[in-house]
Design a protein around this motif. Structure first.
Motif, PDB file in Angstrom:
ATOM      1  N   VAL A   1       0.823  -1.220   0.000  1.00 15.77           N
ATOM      2  CA  VAL A   1       0.000   0.000   0.000  1.00 15.77           C
ATOM      3  C   VAL A   1       0.851   1.262   0.000  1.00 15.77           C
ATOM      4  CG1 VAL A   1      -1.982  -1.093   1.102  1.00 15.77           C
ATOM      5  CG2 VAL A   1      -0.244   0.024   2.515  1.00 15.77           C
ATOM      6  N   GLY A   2       2.149   1.119   0.210  1.00 15.48           N
ATOM      7  CA  GLY A   2       3.031   2.287   0.178  1.00 15.48           C
ATOM      8  C   GLY A   2       3.355   2.848   1.548  1.00 15.48           C
ATOM      9  N   LYS A   3       3.524   1.969   2.539  1.00 18.43           N
ATOM     10  CA  LYS A   3       3.813   2.447   3.896  1.00 18.43           C
ATOM     11  C   LYS A   3       5.160   3.162   3.975  1.00 18.43           C
ATOM     12  CE  LYS A   3       3.244  -1.426   6.131  1.00 18.43           C
ATOM     13  NZ  LYS A   3       2.797  -2.270   4.995  1.00 18.43           N
ATOM     14  N   SER A   4       6.184   2.574   3.377  1.00 18.94           N
ATOM     15  CA  SER A   4       7.513   3.190   3.446  1.00 18.94           C
ATOM     16  C   SER A   4       7.550   4.517   2.701  1.00 18.94           C
ATOM     17  CB  SER A   4       8.571   2.240   2.875  1.00 18.94           C
ATOM     18  OG  SER A   4       8.703   1.097   3.678  1.00 18.94           O
ATOM     19  N   THR A   5       6.908   4.567   1.538  1.00 20.12           N
ATOM     20  CA  THR A   5       6.866   5.809   0.764  1.00 20.12           C
ATOM     21  C   THR A   5       6.102   6.883   1.531  1.00 20.12           C
ATOM     22  OG1 THR A   5       6.880   4.489  -1.260  1.00 20.12           O
ATOM     23  CG2 THR A   5       6.274   6.804  -1.473  1.00 20.12           C
ATOM     24  N   SER A   6       4.994   6.493   2.148  1.00 15.72           N
ATOM     25  CA  SER A   6       4.197   7.439   2.937  1.00 15.72           C
ATOM     26  C   SER A   6       4.974   7.911   4.159  1.00 15.72           C
ATOM     27  CB  SER A   6       2.878   6.789   3.365  1.00 15.72           C
ATOM     28  OG  SER A   6       2.089   6.448   2.245  1.00 15.72           O
ATOM     29  N   THR A   7       5.671   6.992   4.816  1.00 11.90           N
ATOM     30  CA  THR A   7       6.480   7.361   5.979  1.00 11.90           C
ATOM     31  C   THR A   7       7.543   8.368   5.590  1.00 11.90           C
ATOM     32  OG1 THR A   7       6.114   5.188   7.002  1.00 11.90           O
ATOM     33  CG2 THR A   7       7.977   6.477   7.804  1.00 11.90           C
ATOM     34  N   SER A   8       8.224   8.107   4.481  1.00 13.60           N
ATOM     35  CA  SER A   8       9.264   9.015   4.001  1.00 13.60           C
ATOM     36  C   SER A   8       8.689  10.397   3.690  1.00 13.60           C
ATOM     37  CB  SER A   8       9.931   8.421   2.758  1.00 13.60           C
ATOM     38  OG  SER A   8      10.976   9.255   2.309  1.00 13.60           O
ATOM     39  N   ALA A   9       7.507  10.416   3.068  1.00 13.62           N
ATOM     40  CA  ALA A   9       6.869  11.697   2.740  1.00 13.62           C
ATOM     41  C   ALA A   9       6.474  12.448   4.010  1.00 13.62           C
ATOM     42  CB  ALA A   9       5.644  11.454   1.860  1.00 13.62           C
ATOM     43  N   LEU A  10       6.019  11.721   5.034  1.00 15.36           N
ATOM     44  CA  LEU A  10       5.669  12.363   6.301  1.00 15.36           C
ATOM     45  C   LEU A  10       6.914  12.912   7.000  1.00 15.36           C
ATOM     46  CD1 LEU A  10       2.915  10.057   7.836  1.00 15.36           C
ATOM     47  CD2 LEU A  10       2.699  12.486   7.274  1.00 15.36           C
ATOM     48  N   VAL A  11       8.018  12.182   6.910  1.00 15.43           N
ATOM     49  CA  VAL A  11       9.278  12.683   7.479  1.00 15.43           C
ATOM     50  C   VAL A  11       9.625  14.030   6.854  1.00 15.43           C
ATOM     51  CG1 VAL A  11      11.770  12.293   7.647  1.00 15.43           C
ATOM     52  CG2 VAL A  11      10.192  10.412   8.098  1.00 15.43           C
ATOM     53  N   SER A  12       9.526  14.109   5.525  1.00 13.43           N
ATOM     54  CA  SER A  12       9.828  15.365   4.828  1.00 13.43           C
ATOM     55  C   SER A  12       8.913  16.492   5.302  1.00 13.43           C
ATOM     56  CB  SER A  12       9.670  15.181   3.308  1.00 13.43           C
ATOM     57  OG  SER A  12      10.593  14.219   2.818  1.00 13.43           O
ATOM     58  N   ALA A  13       7.629  16.182   5.466  1.00 12.12           N
ATOM     59  CA  ALA A  13       6.667  17.204   5.890  1.00 12.12           C
ATOM     60  C   ALA A  13       6.964  17.677   7.314  1.00 12.12           C
ATOM     61  CB  ALA A  13       5.247  16.637   5.803  1.00 12.12           C
ATOM     62  N   TYR A  14       7.267  16.751   8.206  1.00 17.89           N
ATOM     63  CA  TYR A  14       7.586  17.144   9.584  1.00 17.89           C
ATOM     64  C   TYR A  14       8.897  17.921   9.659  1.00 17.89           C
ATOM     65  CZ  TYR A  14       3.841  14.718  12.084  1.00 17.89           C
ATOM     66  OH  TYR A  14       2.620  14.340  12.598  1.00 17.89           O
ATOM     67  N   ARG A  15       9.854  17.564   8.811  1.00 17.00           N
ATOM     68  CA  ARG A  15      11.122  18.299   8.807  1.00 17.00           C
ATOM     69  C   ARG A  15      10.925  19.724   8.297  1.00 17.00           C
ATOM     70  NH1 ARG A  15      14.339  18.471  11.634  1.00 17.00           N
ATOM     71  NH2 ARG A  15      16.213  18.701  10.363  1.00 17.00           N
ATOM     72  N   ARG A  16      10.027  19.889   7.314  1.00 21.39           N
ATOM     73  CA  ARG A  16       9.717  21.248   6.847  1.00 21.39           C
ATOM     74  C   ARG A  16       9.087  22.077   7.969  1.00 21.39           C
ATOM     75  NH1 ARG A  16       8.141  18.479   2.078  1.00 21.39           N
ATOM     76  NH2 ARG A  16       5.926  18.523   2.703  1.00 21.39           N
ATOM     77  N   ALA A  17       8.406  21.375   8.879  1.00 23.30           N
ATOM     78  CA  ALA A  17       7.790  22.061  10.028  1.00 23.30           C
ATOM     79  C   ALA A  17       8.784  22.252  11.180  1.00 23.30           C
ATOM     80  CB  ALA A  17       6.582  21.273  10.510  1.00 23.30           C
ATOM     81  N   GLY A  18      10.029  21.816  10.958  1.00 21.18           N
ATOM     82  CA  GLY A  18      11.074  22.025  11.957  1.00 21.18           C
ATOM     83  C   GLY A  18      11.109  20.992  13.072  1.00 21.18           C
ATOM     84  N   LYS A  19      10.446  19.849  12.891  1.00 21.95           N
ATOM     85  CA  LYS A  19      10.405  18.814  13.925  1.00 21.95           C
ATOM     86  C   LYS A  19      11.550  17.828  13.764  1.00 21.95           C
ATOM     87  CE  LYS A  19       6.161  19.938  15.474  1.00 21.95           C
ATOM     88  NZ  LYS A  19       5.880  20.392  16.849  1.00 21.95           N
ATOM     89  N   ARG A  20      12.096  17.384  14.918  1.00 23.71           N
ATOM     90  CA  ARG A  20      13.041  16.263  14.908  1.00 23.71           C
ATOM     91  C   ARG A  20      12.231  14.972  14.834  1.00 23.71           C
ATOM     92  NH1 ARG A  20      18.197  16.165  16.540  1.00 23.71           N
ATOM     93  NH2 ARG A  20      17.845  14.233  17.685  1.00 23.71           N
ATOM     94  N   VAL A  21      12.633  14.077  13.939  1.00 28.19           N
ATOM     95  CA  VAL A  21      11.814  12.896  13.652  1.00 28.19           C
ATOM     96  C   VAL A  21      12.616  11.612  13.852  1.00 28.19           C
ATOM     97  CG1 VAL A  21      10.349  11.746  11.944  1.00 28.19           C
ATOM     98  CG2 VAL A  21      10.539  14.247  11.927  1.00 28.19           C
ATOM     99  N   GLY A  22      11.983  10.646  14.515  1.00 30.44           N
ATOM    100  CA  GLY A  22      12.542   9.298  14.610  1.00 30.44           C
ATOM    101  C   GLY A  22      11.643   8.337  13.859  1.00 30.44           C
ATOM    102  N   VAL A  23      12.231   7.348  13.221  1.00 34.54           N
ATOM    103  CA  VAL A  23      11.464   6.347  12.480  1.00 34.54           C
ATOM    104  C   VAL A  23      11.892   4.957  12.933  1.00 34.54           C
ATOM    105  CG1 VAL A  23      10.890   5.370  10.220  1.00 34.54           C
ATOM    106  CG2 VAL A  23      11.267   7.842  10.449  1.00 34.54           C
ATOM    107  N   LEU A  24      10.912   4.156  13.354  1.00 31.37           N
ATOM    108  CA  LEU A  24      11.153   2.728  13.587  1.00 31.37           C
ATOM    109  C   LEU A  24      10.430   1.976  12.486  1.00 31.37           C
ATOM    110  CD1 LEU A  24      10.700   2.164  17.436  1.00 31.37           C
ATOM    111  CD2 LEU A  24      12.828   2.244  16.138  1.00 31.37           C
ATOM    112  N   ALA A  25      11.195   1.381  11.591  1.00 30.95           N
ATOM    113  CA  ALA A  25      10.614   0.626  10.476  1.00 30.95           C
ATOM    114  C   ALA A  25      10.773  -0.847  10.782  1.00 30.95           C
ATOM    115  CB  ALA A  25      11.322   0.995   9.174  1.00 30.95           C
ATOM    116  N   VAL A  26       9.664  -1.504  11.111  1.00 35.17           N
ATOM    117  CA  VAL A  26       9.711  -2.904  11.537  1.00 35.17           C
ATOM    118  C   VAL A  26       9.626  -3.807  10.320  1.00 35.17           C
ATOM    119  CG1 VAL A  26       8.702  -4.661  13.018  1.00 35.17           C
ATOM    120  CG2 VAL A  26       8.641  -2.259  13.707  1.00 35.17           C
TER     121      VAL A  26
END
Length: 319
Positions: A58-83
């Motif tokens: 369904v595109g979980k990794s692609t969606s996660t990556s896109a959300l990381v980009s969006a949060y970084r544009r908002a100035g947030k520090r982001v952690g990702v646990l990809a199981v």
């Protein structure tokens, strides 16, 4: 033996190698794990944990990556646990989502870790709760947890995340999958990804219909929104971010966030306690106490439930 206080301080300064060492201690169930968790405890509780789940493809990794980009544009520090599923050879993460999120590899404001399930069902790794604590203490304001994507055992993410995002895609029979897997009960935000494909509108309508059928919400309760995205092009991601922010605010306003975190902590304590008891019971194999109980069961003077009660009482009393 590692110098845990120094390692924790380095992690809090944002040093990736220190964070990696701490998560490795968690995954390896190190003898120093208790010291690690005790040292981290005062620095946890600030991160917003978002779980992403859905069937494979369904595109979980692609969606996660896109959300990381969006949060970084908002100035947030982001952690990702990809199981990921476990390698049958090494026991490590088989797919390695860091490869698929390589665009964030050089960003010091992003920490990405692939974790293996190591046979644990439910779409998560058994060490995920403690790894989330490590990222929280390391200053990640948002932690994205992407489940393994195994189809019908994904609901465990609801117990680990503040907000659960369920991803679906058109043409994959995900409406039926959603009904079977129980994810209609766990989703706080629903995302129909690959919305440029035929059938995206129909998938969204079907999902909306099924959510309506199972609805028993009081006035003021949260109604999960349905957002259409094309994550590969970044389309609709801002709308997903907006939905997440609204849900976070709603939970904080209604006391739901604190309640979910209390339940999460209670389940974590229960899991640790049950694991400790199971290990102690495992140590009894060949022990005379267990053999004596078994002999009484075979002889008809004791039933298995009473025997189990006696065994548990003996373990908890320290006998």
């Amino acid at each position: 033996m590692l110098d845990v206080p120094t390692l924790v301080e380095q992690a809090r300064q944002g040093r990736p190698r220190a964070v990696a060492r701490l998560i490795s201690l968690v995954e390896g169930a190190s003898p120093q794990l208790r010291e690690v968790m005790a040292t981290l405890a005062p620095f946890t509780g600030g991160a917003y944990v978002v779980g992403l789940t859905g069937s494979p493809g369904v595109g979980k990794s692609t969606s996660t990556s896109a959300l990381v980009s969006a949060y970084r544009r908002a100035g947030k520090r982001v952690g990702v646990l990809a199981v990921d599923p476990s390698s049958p050879f090494s026991g490590g993460a088989l797919l390695g989502d860091r490869v698929r999120m390589s665009e964030h590899a050089a960003d010091p404001g992003v920490y990405i870790r692939s974790m293996a399930t190591r046979g644990h069902l439910g779409g998560l790794a058994w060490a995920a709760p403690q790894a989330i604590r490590v990222l929280d203490a390391a200053g990640c304001e948002v932690i994205l947890v992407e489940t393994v994507g195994v189809g019908q055992s994904e609901v465990e993410i609801a117990a680990q995340a503040d907000t659960s995002v369920v991803l679906l895609a058109p043409g994959m029979g995900d409406g039926i999958q959603a009904a079977k897997a129980g994810i209609l009960e766990i989703g706080d935000v629903y995302v129909v990804n690959k919305a440029d494909r035929d059938g995206a509108d129909a998938t969204a309508r079907e999902l909306n219909h099924m959510l309506g059928l199972g609805e028993s919400r009081a006035p003021g309760d949260w109604r999960p929104p349905i957002v259409k995205t094309v994550a590969a092009r970044g389309e609709g991601i801002d709308e997903v971010l907006e939905a997440l922010e609204k849900h976070h605010a709603w939970m904080a306003e209604h006391g739901v966030l604190a309640d979910r975190r209390r339940r999460r902590a209670a389940q974590e304590v229960e899991h640790i306690a049950v694991t400790a008891l199971r290990e102690r019971i495992g140590d009894l194999h060949g022990d005379r106490r267990l053999d004596a109980l078994a002999e009484r069961i075979v002889g008809g003077t004791l039933d298995p439930y009473t025997a189990a009660d006696e065994l548990v009482a003996g373990l908890t009393d320290g006998r």
